[in-house]
Design a protein around this motif. Structure first.
Motif, PDB file in Angstrom:
ATOM      1  N   TYR A  39      63.295   3.909 -15.617  1.00 20.21           N
ATOM      2  CA  TYR A  39      63.652   4.600 -16.857  1.00 20.21           C
ATOM      3  C   TYR A  39      64.698   5.691 -16.637  1.00 20.21           C
ATOM      4  O   TYR A  39      65.110   6.353 -17.590  1.00 20.21           O
ATOM      5  N   TRP A  68      57.896  11.385 -21.914  1.00 18.26           N
ATOM      6  CA  TRP A  68      57.351  10.329 -22.775  1.00 18.26           C
ATOM      7  C   TRP A  68      57.816   8.946 -22.348  1.00 18.26           C
ATOM      8  O   TRP A  68      57.295   7.940 -22.803  1.00 18.26           O
ATOM      9  N   LEU A  69      58.847   8.884 -21.522  1.00 19.68           N
ATOM     10  CA  LEU A  69      59.377   7.579 -21.101  1.00 19.68           C
ATOM     11  C   LEU A  69      58.585   7.001 -19.934  1.00 19.68           C
ATOM     12  O   LEU A  69      58.450   5.790 -19.799  1.00 19.68           O
ATOM     13  N   CYS A  70      58.077   7.877 -19.062  1.00 19.58           N
ATOM     14  CA  CYS A  70      57.330   7.402 -17.894  1.00 19.58           C
ATOM     15  C   CYS A  70      56.168   6.530 -18.360  1.00 19.58           C
ATOM     16  O   CYS A  70      55.335   6.964 -19.151  1.00 19.58           O
ATOM     17  N   SER A  71      56.131   5.277 -17.865  1.00 20.48           N
ATOM     18  CA  SER A  71      55.077   4.356 -18.296  1.00 20.48           C
ATOM     19  C   SER A  71      54.033   4.149 -17.201  1.00 20.48           C
ATOM     20  O   SER A  71      53.272   3.187 -17.234  1.00 20.48           O
TER      21      SER A  71
END
Lengths: 132, 299
Positions: A39, A68-71
């Motif tokens: 990401y 919020w992007l870290c999955s």
């Protein structure tokens, strides 16, 4: 010259340490996490920058979009030479928002067509990660 | 390991009952062909989908642990017969169940909080496995002996994603260069292509609230596999399968030169190579139809 942290900054740094269970002070900024993150190209701050800012107690960090992007794909953790689980750190930063009802998704905006079509695992996972 | 008959508890999870029906159908039929009886865990509930990462969040470990505890209580005989093994298929179920089972074994403080909350003396002793680990134990030679229709002409990118491999402590193979799918698919007679994207994230749950982001990640995987000569992709995760298949619709709109590529579960290709009935392959529900390729290759 040593960098002196304010008590506010220390409090933020310690709060992240308690919530994540990770000691980010051992990070020496090799950048492997940022190089591995799928990401990274979409993030406002790179994972290694996030870690550095926590070391410095910069609490504005919780407003950055990258958290919020870290999955939790754990590519960074698999390669970190210091074995820092950065996903846990990202989760701690999200939790500081979520616990104050600051969410990053609006279930009401998802169309009923999508609600029927999307796998339940995707719905539950995004609700757990991005909303309270 | 030679197997005549093996009994195992299976945790299907929600995906195998909804968006991944073909995964379940082909898993049951190919397992049966290998002499494995899969017994669905009675009254299973949601695995939680993601492992709770905050130190103070104990509550979210209850969902996965309840599953493990329930099975132990409901059916002691099968628990012992299966050597205390619970088989999972979905990578998210595998990850959450296995991580929680380790947490409660190793973290005494959290174990005490949880057992006190659910008012149980005992805690789950299950060993959580992925079906790919069971297949590896059975041995690829044994599997190869069951192949009636080798998958000639299929050139496959084995795509692992994240939750099957990471963190290292629970992953079923090397997180950088896994080989279980390669070994299995080779035993089935398929050709393999490699890709640096085979362990990269597909976009995961971002497919719900940020489809563009998920699409960008899935596109890299799909595009690279085609450039490397694959005519199909195989995966073991229902969320990866959904993203890699369904997002091709949007990808074709953004990248007009992109050629669609079919996605399979490894169990579907096992059932196909074992020459099992069409219904047990569950090949009907994908956005990108798998049948034209199989027809072209005479499979």
């Amino acid at each position: 010259m040593a960098i002196e942290l304010t008590s506010d900054a220390k409090h933020f740094r310690d709060k992240i340490a308690i919530l994540s269970g990770e000691d980010v002070s051992i990070c020496y900024q090799c950048g492997e996490c940022s190089a591995s993150c799928p990401y990274a190209s979409e993030m406002d701050l790179l994972p290694s920058t996030v870690i550095r800012l926590i070391q410095l107690g910069q609490k504005e960090l919780i407003n950055s979009q990258c958290i919020w992007l870290c999955s939790t794909c754990l590519s960074c953790f698999a390669r970190c030479p210091q074995s820092i689980d950065i996903a846990k750190v990202m989760e701690a930063l999200r939790q500081l928002n979520l616990r104050k009802q600051k969410y990053n998704m609006d279930l009401g905006k998802i169309s009923s067509e999508d609600l029927n079509r999307l796998p339940q695992v995707a719905l539950i996972a995004s609700l757990r990660k991005l909303s309270g | 390991m030679m197997v005549s008959k093996m009994k195992l508890f299976m945790f299907p999870g929600c995906a195998l009952k909804t968006t991944a029906l073909g995964f379940e159908a082909s898993a049951l039929s190919s397992a049966s062909c290998l002499g494995i009886e899969l017994i669905e865990l009675p009254n299973w509930n949601c695995c939680g989908t993601v492992h709770s990462l905050s130190t103070d969040d104990v509550m979210h470990h209850l969902a996965p642990l309840r599953n493990l505890l329930k099975a132990q209580e409901v059916d002691h005989d099968t628990f012992f017969e299966s050597n205390g093994k619970l088989v999972t298929f979905c990578s998210l179920c595998f990850n959450t169940l296995k991580r929680s089972s380790i947490l409660i074994r190793e973290n005494t403080d959290k174990r005490n909080i949880i057992t006190s909350f659910i008012e149980k003396e005992e805690y789950p002793q299950f060993e959580v496995s992925n079906f790919l680990e069971i297949l590896r134990e059975i041995g690829y030679d044994t599997i190869k002996n069951k192949v009636k229709k080798p998958l000639k002409g299929l050139t496959i990118l084995p795509y692992y994603g994240c939750m099957l491999l990471r963190p290292k402590e629970i992953g079923i193979d090397d997180p950088e260069n896994p080989q279980v799918l390669e070994d299995l698919l080779t035993a089935l007679g398929a050709d393999i292509v490699d890709s640096p994207y085979k362990t990269k994230c597909c976009g995961s749950y971002h497919t719900v609230a940020n489809k563009r982001l998920a699409m960008n990640l899935s596109y890299k995987i799909l595009n690279n596999s085609e450039n490397n000569g694959a005519n199909a992709i195989v995966t073991s995760c229902p969320l990866c399968a959904f993203n890699l298949d369904n997002l091709q619709k949007e990808i074709t709109q953004v990248h007009p030169s992109f050629r669609k590529i079919p996605i399979f579960y490894y169990t579907q290709l096992m059932a196909l190579s074992f020459d099992l009935e069409d219904e047990s392959l569950g090949l009907s529900s994908n956005y990108v139809d798998q049948k034209p390729l199989l027809n072209k290759l005479g499979l």
